[in-house]
Structure formats: C-alpha cells, structure tokens
Design a protein around this motif. Structure first.
Motif, PDB file in Angstrom:
ATOM      1  N   GLY A   1       0.328  -1.141  -0.015  1.00 39.02           N
ATOM      2  CA  GLY A   1      -0.174  -0.016  -0.441  1.00 39.02           C
ATOM      3  C   GLY A   1       0.572   1.046  -0.016  1.00 39.02           C
ATOM      4  O   GLY A   1       0.513   2.128   0.084  1.00 39.02           O
ATOM      5  N   LEU A   2       2.073   1.547   0.099  1.00 38.89           N
ATOM      6  CA  LEU A   2       3.384   2.220   0.017  1.00 38.89           C
ATOM      7  C   LEU A   2       3.252   3.119  -1.744  1.00 38.89           C
ATOM      8  O   LEU A   2       3.157   2.464  -2.353  1.00 38.89           O
ATOM      9  CB  LEU A   2       4.539   1.549   0.345  1.00 38.89           C
ATOM     10  N   PRO A   3       2.789   4.736  -1.478  1.00 39.34           N
ATOM     11  CA  PRO A   3       3.632   5.111  -2.963  1.00 39.34           C
ATOM     12  C   PRO A   3       4.600   4.556  -3.293  1.00 39.34           C
ATOM     13  O   PRO A   3       5.579   4.736  -2.531  1.00 39.34           O
ATOM     14  CB  PRO A   3       3.182   6.350  -2.670  1.00 39.34           C
ATOM     15  N   ARG A   4       5.286   4.277  -4.531  1.00 45.17           N
ATOM     16  CA  ARG A   4       6.397   3.947  -5.783  1.00 45.17           C
ATOM     17  C   ARG A   4       7.570   4.564  -4.376  1.00 45.17           C
ATOM     18  O   ARG A   4       8.238   4.042  -4.729  1.00 45.17           O
ATOM     19  CB  ARG A   4       6.747   3.604  -6.102  1.00 45.17           C
ATOM     20  N   ALA A   5       7.214   6.317  -4.826  1.00 42.28           N
ATOM     21  CA  ALA A   5       8.635   7.008  -4.119  1.00 42.28           C
ATOM     22  C   ALA A   5       8.996   6.590  -2.816  1.00 42.28           C
ATOM     23  O   ALA A   5       9.926   6.772  -2.641  1.00 42.28           O
ATOM     24  CB  ALA A   5       7.959   8.454  -4.077  1.00 42.28           C
ATOM     25  N   GLU A   6       7.615   6.513  -2.332  1.00 39.45           N
ATOM     26  CA  GLU A   6       8.601   6.119   0.214  1.00 39.45           C
ATOM     27  C   GLU A   6       8.897   5.147  -0.181  1.00 39.45           C
ATOM     28  O   GLU A   6       9.555   4.870   0.331  1.00 39.45           O
ATOM     29  CB  GLU A   6       6.942   6.481   0.706  1.00 39.45           C
ATOM     30  N   ALA A   7       8.721   4.248  -1.006  1.00 37.54           N
ATOM     31  CA  ALA A   7       9.286   3.002  -0.782  1.00 37.54           C
ATOM     32  C   ALA A   7       9.842   2.554  -1.572  1.00 37.54           C
ATOM     33  O   ALA A   7      11.258   2.125  -0.645  1.00 37.54           O
ATOM     34  CB  ALA A   7       8.205   1.655  -1.231  1.00 37.54           C
ATOM     35  N   LEU A   8      10.215   3.032  -2.458  1.00 39.94           N
ATOM     36  CA  LEU A   8      11.907   3.673  -2.755  1.00 39.94           C
ATOM     37  C   LEU A   8      12.366   4.204  -1.692  1.00 39.94           C
ATOM     38  O   LEU A   8      14.065   3.774  -1.545  1.00 39.94           O
ATOM     39  CB  LEU A   8      11.747   4.040  -4.074  1.00 39.94           C
ATOM     40  N   GLU A   9      12.414   5.207  -1.373  1.00 39.34           N
ATOM     41  CA  GLU A   9      13.119   6.277  -0.281  1.00 39.34           C
ATOM     42  C   GLU A   9      13.316   4.824   1.270  1.00 39.34           C
ATOM     43  O   GLU A   9      14.562   5.277   1.322  1.00 39.34           O
ATOM     44  CB  GLU A   9      12.374   7.207   0.159  1.00 39.34           C
ATOM     45  N   LEU A  10      12.282   4.580   1.015  1.00 36.48           N
ATOM     46  CA  LEU A  10      12.447   3.227   2.570  1.00 36.48           C
ATOM     47  C   LEU A  10      13.259   2.230   2.138  1.00 36.48           C
ATOM     48  O   LEU A  10      14.131   2.418   3.524  1.00 36.48           O
ATOM     49  CB  LEU A  10      10.741   2.554   3.447  1.00 36.48           C
ATOM     50  N   ALA A  11      13.541   1.799   0.652  1.00 35.36           N
ATOM     51  CA  ALA A  11      14.749   0.375   0.991  1.00 35.36           C
ATOM     52  C   ALA A  11      15.636   1.235   0.837  1.00 35.36           C
ATOM     53  O   ALA A  11      17.099   0.781   1.441  1.00 35.36           O
ATOM     54  CB  ALA A  11      13.800   0.091  -0.450  1.00 35.36           C
ATOM     55  N   ALA A  12      15.990   2.329  -0.198  1.00 31.80           N
ATOM     56  CA  ALA A  12      17.126   2.921   0.067  1.00 31.80           C
ATOM     57  C   ALA A  12      17.776   3.382   1.233  1.00 31.80           C
ATOM     58  O   ALA A  12      18.552   3.146   1.249  1.00 31.80           O
ATOM     59  CB  ALA A  12      17.235   4.214  -1.436  1.00 31.80           C
ATOM     60  N   GLN A  13      16.828   3.777   2.205  1.00 36.89           N
ATOM     61  CA  GLN A  13      17.464   4.116   3.820  1.00 36.89           C
ATOM     62  C   GLN A  13      18.078   2.997   3.920  1.00 36.89           C
ATOM     63  O   GLN A  13      19.145   3.616   5.385  1.00 36.89           O
ATOM     64  CB  GLN A  13      16.789   4.880   4.115  1.00 36.89           C
ATOM     65  N   SER A  14      16.978   1.720   4.323  1.00 38.95           N
ATOM     66  CA  SER A  14      18.043   0.621   4.927  1.00 38.95           C
ATOM     67  C   SER A  14      18.834   0.219   4.384  1.00 38.95           C
ATOM     68  O   SER A  14      19.488  -0.236   5.568  1.00 38.95           O
ATOM     69  CB  SER A  14      16.676  -0.301   4.481  1.00 38.95           C
ATOM     70  N   LYS A  15      19.261   0.358   2.840  1.00 38.49           N
ATOM     71  CA  LYS A  15      20.599   0.096   2.223  1.00 38.49           C
ATOM     72  C   LYS A  15      21.747   1.055   2.986  1.00 38.49           C
ATOM     73  O   LYS A  15      22.983   0.612   3.575  1.00 38.49           O
ATOM     74  CB  LYS A  15      19.992  -0.114   0.901  1.00 38.49           C
ATOM     75  N   SER A  16      21.170   2.340   3.173  1.00 37.58           N
ATOM     76  CA  SER A  16      22.340   2.864   3.093  1.00 37.58           C
ATOM     77  C   SER A  16      22.675   2.719   4.398  1.00 37.58           C
ATOM     78  O   SER A  16      23.681   3.143   5.339  1.00 37.58           O
ATOM     79  CB  SER A  16      21.632   5.173   3.041  1.00 37.58           C
ATOM     80  N   SER A  17      21.685   2.891   5.714  1.00 35.95           N
ATOM     81  CA  SER A  17      21.900   2.933   7.012  1.00 35.95           C
ATOM     82  C   SER A  17      23.066   1.535   7.772  1.00 35.95           C
ATOM     83  O   SER A  17      23.349   1.104   8.516  1.00 35.95           O
ATOM     84  CB  SER A  17      21.078   3.310   8.350  1.00 35.95           C
ATOM     85  N   SER A  18      22.385   0.156   7.072  1.00 35.82           N
ATOM     86  CA  SER A  18      23.354  -0.940   6.986  1.00 35.82           C
ATOM     87  C   SER A  18      24.869  -1.131   6.270  1.00 35.82           C
ATOM     88  O   SER A  18      25.193  -2.059   7.268  1.00 35.82           O
ATOM     89  CB  SER A  18      22.035  -2.446   5.927  1.00 35.82           C
ATOM     90  N   ALA A  19      24.939  -0.165   5.079  1.00 39.60           N
ATOM     91  CA  ALA A  19      26.585  -0.523   4.816  1.00 39.60           C
ATOM     92  C   ALA A  19      26.970   0.502   6.396  1.00 39.60           C
ATOM     93  O   ALA A  19      27.878  -0.288   6.444  1.00 39.60           O
ATOM     94  CB  ALA A  19      26.024   0.677   3.410  1.00 39.60           C
ATOM     95  N   SER A  20      26.257   1.601   6.954  1.00 48.00           N
ATOM     96  CA  SER A  20      27.412   2.247   7.933  1.00 48.00           C
ATOM     97  C   SER A  20      26.832   1.558   9.037  1.00 48.00           C
ATOM     98  O   SER A  20      28.038   2.051   9.543  1.00 48.00           O
ATOM     99  CB  SER A  20      26.126   3.775   7.986  1.00 48.00           C
ATOM    100  N   ASN A  21      26.696   0.385   8.886  1.00 43.64           N
ATOM    101  CA  ASN A  21      27.333  -0.706  10.452  1.00 43.64           C
ATOM    102  C   ASN A  21      28.234  -2.004  10.186  1.00 43.64           C
ATOM    103  O   ASN A  21      28.919  -2.094  11.387  1.00 43.64           O
ATOM    104  CB  ASN A  21      25.937  -1.499  10.606  1.00 43.64           C
ATOM    105  N   PHE A  22      29.171  -1.625   8.899  1.00 44.42           N
ATOM    106  CA  PHE A  22      29.623  -2.639   8.713  1.00 44.42           C
ATOM    107  C   PHE A  22      31.399  -1.501   8.883  1.00 44.42           C
ATOM    108  O   PHE A  22      31.072  -0.070   7.999  1.00 44.42           O
ATOM    109  CB  PHE A  22      30.295  -3.275   7.130  1.00 44.42           C
ATOM    110  N   GLU A  23      31.940  -2.016   9.367  1.00 45.40           N
ATOM    111  CA  GLU A  23      33.449  -1.488   9.946  1.00 45.40           C
ATOM    112  C   GLU A  23      34.590  -1.981   8.966  1.00 45.40           C
ATOM    113  O   GLU A  23      34.767  -2.656   8.670  1.00 45.40           O
ATOM    114  CB  GLU A  23      34.278  -1.665  11.674  1.00 45.40           C
ATOM    115  N   ILE A  24      35.125  -1.359   8.191  1.00 47.63           N
ATOM    116  CA  ILE A  24      36.143  -1.112   6.976  1.00 47.63           C
ATOM    117  C   ILE A  24      37.185  -0.602   7.676  1.00 47.63           C
ATOM    118  O   ILE A  24      38.193   0.342   8.031  1.00 47.63           O
ATOM    119  CB  ILE A  24      36.012   0.182   5.902  1.00 47.63           C
ATOM    120  N   SER A  25      38.564  -1.481   7.591  1.00 49.82           N
ATOM    121  CA  SER A  25      39.537  -0.936   8.577  1.00 49.82           C
ATOM    122  C   SER A  25      40.907  -1.160   7.540  1.00 49.82           C
ATOM    123  O   SER A  25      40.817  -1.196   6.298  1.00 49.82           O
ATOM    124  CB  SER A  25      40.243  -2.293   9.239  1.00 49.82           C
TER     125      SER A  25
END
Length: 87
Positions: A63-87
């Motif tokens: 039921g989400l509008p596509r723009a919001e669904a894309l934003e939520l999905a992209a933001q979840s990727k962004s926040s997930s990537a920041s959880n990885f420590e890169i040495s």
C-alpha cells in the motif's frame, strides 16, 4: 572500489593510490583475487539494486506509494552499510 596489483616501488604506490582514491576507495591486492573482486565490487551494485527494487515492490504491494517505498528501501541499505567497519 578499485583493486590494484601490488607495486614494489613505494613512490608509485602512493601516486597510484592518490589517483584512484580521488574517485573512491582503492586497495592493493594480488592478481589472483581480481576475478572475485570484479564479481563482488563490479557486479555487486546491480545485485543491491535488484534487492532494493524488490523491497520497494513489496512496499507498494502493501500500500505504500512507490516514491516512499523506494526511499525507505534505499535508506535501509544506506544505514545497513554504515554498520560495517572497514579497516
């Protein structure tokens, strides 16, 4: 991400790193890893995009509008990537 074959000359290493890190991350690795690095770093963004699109499609189906669904999905990727420590 750029993967470069190791060089013996230290001043060449510094110059090469300066060039490639101006547009992203770079690392020296043995050539035996190049095929795997290409698959992971070269094809990886396409796999991530496919997963994000599927996540957004799921949001739209719920039921989400596509723009919001894309934003939520992209933001979840962004926040997930920041959880990885890169040495």
């Amino acid at each position: 991400m750029t993967v470069i074959t190791p060089l013996s000359e230290a001043h060449h290493r510094s110059l090469i790193l300066a060039i490639f890190t101006s547009c992203g991350r770079a690392r020296f690795m043995d050539e035996k890893y190049f095929d795997t690095c290409t698959a992971l770093a070269g094809s990886g963004p396409a796999f991530v995009a496919l997963v994000l699109e599927a996540m957004a499609d799921g949001g739209v189906m719920m039921g989400l509008p596509r723009a919001e669904a894309l934003e939520l999905a992209a933001q979840s990727k962004s926040s997930s990537a920041s959880n990885f420590e890169i040495s």
